[in-house]
Design a protein around this motif. Structure first.
Motif, PDB file in Angstrom:
ATOM      1  N   UNK A  82       0.832  -1.202   0.000  1.00 37.94           N
ATOM      2  CA  UNK A  82       0.000   0.000   0.000  1.00 37.94           C
ATOM      3  C   UNK A  82       0.869   1.256   0.000  1.00 37.94           C
ATOM      4  N   UNK A  83       1.949   1.236   0.752  1.00 37.47           N
ATOM      5  CA  UNK A  83       2.851   2.380   0.792  1.00 37.47           C
ATOM      6  C   UNK A  83       3.478   2.622  -0.575  1.00 37.47           C
ATOM      7  N   UNK A  84       3.944   1.560  -1.216  1.00 44.81           N
ATOM      8  CA  UNK A  84       4.567   1.705  -2.534  1.00 44.81           C
ATOM      9  C   UNK A  84       3.532   2.119  -3.571  1.00 44.81           C
ATOM     10  N   UNK A  85       2.318   1.608  -3.459  1.00 44.86           N
ATOM     11  CA  UNK A  85       1.261   1.993  -4.399  1.00 44.86           C
ATOM     12  C   UNK A  85       0.968   3.485  -4.296  1.00 44.86           C
ATOM     13  N   UNK A  95       7.608  -4.203  -9.356  1.00 49.76           N
ATOM     14  CA  UNK A  95       8.436  -5.160  -8.622  1.00 49.76           C
ATOM     15  C   UNK A  95       7.757  -5.611  -7.335  1.00 49.76           C
ATOM     16  N   UNK A  96       7.086  -4.692  -6.648  1.00 48.42           N
ATOM     17  CA  UNK A  96       6.463  -5.003  -5.363  1.00 48.42           C
ATOM     18  C   UNK A  96       5.254  -5.920  -5.521  1.00 48.42           C
ATOM     19  N   UNK A  97       4.717  -6.041  -6.714  1.00 54.59           N
ATOM     20  CA  UNK A  97       3.619  -6.984  -6.943  1.00 54.59           C
ATOM     21  C   UNK A  97       4.044  -8.416  -6.657  1.00 54.59           C
ATOM     22  N   UNK A  98       5.350  -8.670  -6.679  1.00 52.15           N
ATOM     23  CA  UNK A  98       5.869 -10.022  -6.471  1.00 52.15           C
ATOM     24  C   UNK A  98       6.221 -10.305  -5.009  1.00 52.15           C
ATOM     25  N   UNK A  99       5.974  -9.362  -4.109  1.00 55.01           N
ATOM     26  CA  UNK A  99       6.245  -9.559  -2.681  1.00 55.01           C
ATOM     27  C   UNK A  99       5.176 -10.485  -2.105  1.00 55.01           C
ATOM     28  N   UNK A 137      14.150  -3.238  -2.371  1.00 56.97           N
ATOM     29  CA  UNK A 137      14.905  -2.731  -1.224  1.00 56.97           C
ATOM     30  C   UNK A 137      14.850  -1.202  -1.178  1.00 56.97           C
ATOM     31  N   UNK A 138      14.940  -0.573  -2.338  1.00 53.94           N
ATOM     32  CA  UNK A 138      14.863   0.883  -2.408  1.00 53.94           C
ATOM     33  C   UNK A 138      13.477   1.379  -1.989  1.00 53.94           C
ATOM     34  N   UNK A 139      12.443   0.701  -2.468  1.00 52.87           N
ATOM     35  CA  UNK A 139      11.072   1.075  -2.111  1.00 52.87           C
ATOM     36  C   UNK A 139      10.842   0.899  -0.613  1.00 52.87           C
ATOM     37  N   UNK A 140      11.428  -0.143  -0.033  1.00 47.90           N
ATOM     38  CA  UNK A 140      11.289  -0.382   1.403  1.00 47.90           C
ATOM     39  C   UNK A 140      11.913   0.779   2.165  1.00 47.90           C
ATOM     40  N   UNK A 141      13.072   1.241   1.712  1.00 50.63           N
ATOM     41  CA  UNK A 141      13.732   2.372   2.351  1.00 50.63           C
ATOM     42  C   UNK A 141      12.921   3.649   2.259  1.00 50.63           C
TER      43      UNK A 141
END
Length: 166
Positions: A82-85, A95-99, A137-141
């Motif tokens: 949700x945060x990345x969206x 990329x986060x769709x694959x988490x 990893x970048x999106x998580x940061x």
């Protein structure tokens, strides 16, 4: 004239074997001490009904309320997605769709925060999805903040895809 006989050399096998065994014993003691310290001595005998009854009778503290609010929002993976969206780039969103799972994102102490992100990618750090691991990893940061955090991104077989600071 006969030469004096040389004394046979003493075998160092016993001495070497003794110190080798001592090293193994010391290693076992150190590992056991670390395991005990890390485990915290909690024993889970499967009977949590008494614990649940006592904790539900007490008013919730602020930390408990925050934990409950986090559980109400969904899993850590859902929160991350949700945060990345909301604030991620188009490549990060793809990329986060694959988490598939995120652990360790909810507990930060700014000393040594370690989060793990699991994906359905394959190939490890030298595989075709290593760049996607870097994006995750970048999106998580971008979504989480810690003074000393490390996020590790794994593929579906548990191999490291990437890691980064957050």
């Amino acid at each position: 004239m006969t030469q004096p006989q040389q004394q046979p050399k003493k075998s160092k096998t016993r001495k070497t074997l003794g110190f080798g065994c001592l090293g193994v014993v010391a290693l076992v003691v150190v590992v056991a001490a670390i395991g005990t310290a890390a485990g915290g001595g909690d024993s889970d005998d499967g009977n949590n009904s008494d614990k649940a009854a006592t904790t539900n009778d007490k008013p919730k503290s602020d930390d408990a309320k925050n934990d409950q609010a986090a559980e109400d929002k969904g899993s850590q993976a859902d929160q991350f997605k949700a945060c990345v969206a909301k604030s991620g780039t188009s490549n990060e969103k793809e990329a986060v769709k694959h988490v598939t799972k995120v652990t360790g994102a909810d507990k930060n102490n700014d000393v040594l925060d370690a989060a793990e992100v699991f994906t359905d990618f394959s190939g490890g750090i030298v595989g075709p999805h290593a760049s996607d691991g870097k994006l995750i990893a970048s999106a998580f940061g971008s979504c989480y903040d810690s003074k000393n955090g490390l996020v590790t991104v794994y593929d579906k077989s548990g191999d490291v895809l990437s890691n980064g600071n957050y």
